[in-house]
Design an enzyme around this catalytic site. Structure first.
Site, mmCIF file in Angstrom:
data_model
loop_
_atom_site.group_PDB
_atom_site.id
_atom_site.type_symbol
_atom_site.label_atom_id
_atom_site.label_comp_id
_atom_site.label_asym_id
_atom_site.label_seq_id
_atom_site.Cartn_x
_atom_site.Cartn_y
_atom_site.Cartn_z
ATOM 1 C CG ASP A 255 -6.523 0.771 0.854
ATOM 2 O OD1 ASP A 255 -5.876 0.123 1.203
ATOM 3 O OD2 ASP A 255 -8.261 0.701 1.252
ATOM 4 C CG HIS B 150 -1.564 1.505 1.287
ATOM 5 N ND1 HIS B 150 -2.579 1.181 1.153
ATOM 6 C CD2 HIS B 150 -0.789 2.189 1.743
ATOM 7 C CE1 HIS B 150 -3.369 2.513 1.692
ATOM 8 N NE2 HIS B 150 -2.355 3.588 1.967
ATOM 9 C CD GLU B 151 1.771 3.286 3.692
ATOM 10 O OE1 GLU B 151 1.783 3.977 2.727
ATOM 11 O OE2 GLU B 151 0.916 3.589 4.405
#
Length: 638
Positions: A550, A486-487
């Site tokens: 996401d 996600h990051e």
């Protein structure tokens, strides 16, 4: 309770989130002094109890602090915990803070004192701060921002927003109580309140709302210093600016030009009394947490109304957070060194590099990027900085923090604030320090910084249910693996994609690729926009960047899990749903729908799996099932 006992596998076809978390939701109780429980908050609560126990032993002398910086924190914590003295002092420590405002005569008087007031932490009708230049991230630049509104967002000021009206009523009641406790007569207090609210209302029309602020690169609007000074006919912006940074900038980057274009309407001789009352009310509400317990509890009424928390924190817990927030990196390093093992750090670092490799493979095989854009994307990925656990060294700023136990808690707090602000403004024009962490190691969170092109995973999030050496690799990929990816995905979301490998705001896309990507981002907006929750409808544009992250995170983590010798995709998706379990007050959920760039937790758990073909085969999901989404509606970007 074992994970299998909590899961209704038959229900997964209709509602993954409820299948995994339904039993938990039936019995979960939100702590009276909090607005949420579950997932992230459960970990934070556990860390809170652990550290309050440890630091309690240091307070009573059972254990000695291990270094001088921790010792200063304990001294500050002791001052914050001494409610006997705080209650005996009453409002006295705050009187001089109020008097500085009460003695202001006009805008000219304020202008002459503005730098000194700012350095002491007072609010102003505009805000200047130092951060890396978005187009030259090696150097610190000067930015001009806007003051905070009383209500959470400008949309609350609409005539038909009943929630906004109710919150203003709570705020007004709280402020009147505080003025009375501070010794003001009712007529004077009422007049200050009305003028403060009038000034606050004058700000709202000219500020951006949360959706507009979610478009991060649009805050980059550089003005020459000469042009910046022209924004006000009544104040010498140049004098104020040079007083703060002790230099003359070549430019000022204005976050919200619309606000500064209206500055003469906001700041003029007719508005001074309203501003003065606004400043007085802000000062009064800002000091309450450092005074008596009655001031602390009363001063929190408005924030509790916004969040839905039923009670104020108990005095000792409030003292822990007050002291801990000021010494957050000191507390974080203590936590990480004591509770985060080198084995876990090494294992998670390995997983991060593994996820980067998966992402690289996906970029190399992407079927809609042109060769030139794909190459630049991989250059950016290869340059990605990776920070796991905790920083190597304590920020030198904390070495300047010295507690004077003969002074009040509020005086010490102001002293620290002046140290922080002096350090902050002194950075202008200097080389950027890329070693600074924006989060302490004991915070249950993670982040990507587009201007540093770095991903950061504090130690606190690197534990169950996100990560556990004792749970399956597939479950870990569905938890921390998806968080890691996600990051990484934020480097390529609608905001991050506008920054290059050095963190500079720079378009590295071909025109056709960018147009295609923007179309995919719009598909993501459409997928979420208008979805119903018990608190209201989702604003797809507000949450798009986090949803892109996401989607990319879950998809890449799934590929990594499938690469294991014996993948367990059921465990993968189940843990994905488990990490998003949350029970929250209705007030909190409504607030987040208005201002949070993240989608509601139940939708984060349910919508993204619907976009992945493997979810359908893993749980035998077909048309007619609640979790079914027709193939043409499934959104896949990364």
């Amino acid at each position: 309770m074992a994970a299998k006992e909590q899961i209704n596998e038959q229900l997964i076809k209709d509602d993954l989130y409820m299948a995994v978390n339904g039993e938990w939701l039936k019995t979960a109780k939100i702590p009276a002094d909090k607005a949420t429980t579950g997932g992230f908050q459960d970990l934070a609560d556990h860390i809170e109890k652990t550290l309050m126990h440890d630091f309690g032993e240091m307070l009573d002398g059972t254990v000695q602090p291990e270094d001088q910086y921790l010792n200063e924190f304990i001294k500050y914590y002791r001052l914050a915990s001494d409610f006997e003295k705080r209650n005996a002092d009453g409002f006295t420590p705050a009187k001089k803070f109020m008097e500085r405002v009460e003695n202001l005569k006009d805008w000219n008087d304020w202008e002459n004192k503005a730098v000194a007031l700012t350095m002491k932490g007072y609010e102003a009708p505009f805000q200047l701060y130092v951060a890396s230049d978005m187009k030259n991230t090696d150097r610190y630049a000067l930015y001009a921002s806007v003051p905070s509104l009383i209500l959470p967002d400008k949309t609350y000021y609409a005539d038909d927003n009943e929630n906004g009206k109710a919150l203003i009523a709570v705020f007004s009641s709280m402020v009147m109580k505080l003025f009375k406790m501070a010794g003001y007569d009712e007529a004077t207090a009422q007049a200050h309140l009305e003028r403060a609210l009038a000034f606050d209302r004058s700000l709202a029309p000219h500020e951006k709302d949360s959706t507009e602020r979610a478009d991060y690169p649009k805050m980059y609007n550089p003005y020459s210093f000469e042009d910046f000074k022209k924004f006000s006919s009544y104040l010498n912006l140049g004098k104020y600016t040079k007083g703060l940074i002790k230099n003359t900038p070549d430019q000022v980057i204005v976050e919200e030009p619309k606000y500064y274009e209206a500055l003469d309407e906001i700041v003029n001789p007719d508005t001074f009394e309203n501003f003065k009352s606004w400043l007085l009310v802000n000062t009064l509400t800002g000091v309450t947490g450092y005074l008596t317990d009655d001031f602390r509890v009363t001063g929190g009424e408005f924030s509790r109304a916004i969040s839905g928390s039923k009670e104020a924190m108990k005095p000792q817990k409030a003292a822990y957070y007050l002291a801990g927030n000021r010494f957050d990196q000191v507390v974080g390093l203590y936590y990480a060194h004591k509770y985060f093992s080198p084995d876990a750090k090494a294992d998670v670092e390995h997983m991060v590099h593994q996820m980067v490799d998966v992402y690289k493979h996906r970029l190399e095989n992407n079927d809609w990027l042109s060769e030139s854009t794909r190459k630049q994307a991989i250059v950016k990925l290869d340059a990605l900085g990776i920070n796991v656990g905790y920083p190597d060294e304590l920020d030198p700023l904390y070495k300047k923090f010295k507690v004077n136990e003969q002074l009040s808690l509020l005086d010490n707090a102001q002293s620290f604030s002046e140290i922080v602000l002096a350090d902050h403004y002194s950075r202008w024009g200097k080389q950027v320090d890329r070693t600074r962490w924006q989060m302490p190691a004991h915070m249950v969170n993670a982040y990507y910084d587009p201007q540093f092109n770095v991903i950061v995973f504090p130690a606190a999030i690197l534990q169950a249910p996100f990560y556990d050496l004792h749970q399956s690799a597939s479950a870990n990929y569905g938890g921390i693996g998806a968080v890691i990816a996600h990051e990484i995905s934020h480097a390529f979301d609608n905001n991050g994609a506008q920054f290059d490998e050095k963190g500079n705001l720079h378009n590295w896309w071909t025109e056709a690729d960018l147009k295609h990507f923007q179309g995919l981002a719009q598909d993501m907006i459409n997928e979420f926009d208008g979805l119903e929750t018990e608190a209201g409808k989702v604003n797809g544009k507000l949450v798009v960047s986090e949803n892109i992250a996401d989607a990319g995170g879950l998809s890449c983590a799934l590929e990594a899990a499938k690469g294991e010798a014996q993948p367990d995709l059921k465990a993968f998706f189940i843990n994905w749903a488990r990490i998003w379990r949350m029970k929250a007050s209705m007030e909190r959920m409504k607030l987040l729908l208005n201002i949070d760039v993240h989608a509601p937790h139940v939708l984060r758990a349910n919508v993204q799996p619907k976009n992945l073909d493997d979810f359908y085969t893993t749980f035998d999901v077909h048309e007619g099932d609640g979790m079914y989404l027709t193939p043409d509606k499934r959104v896949n970007i990364w």
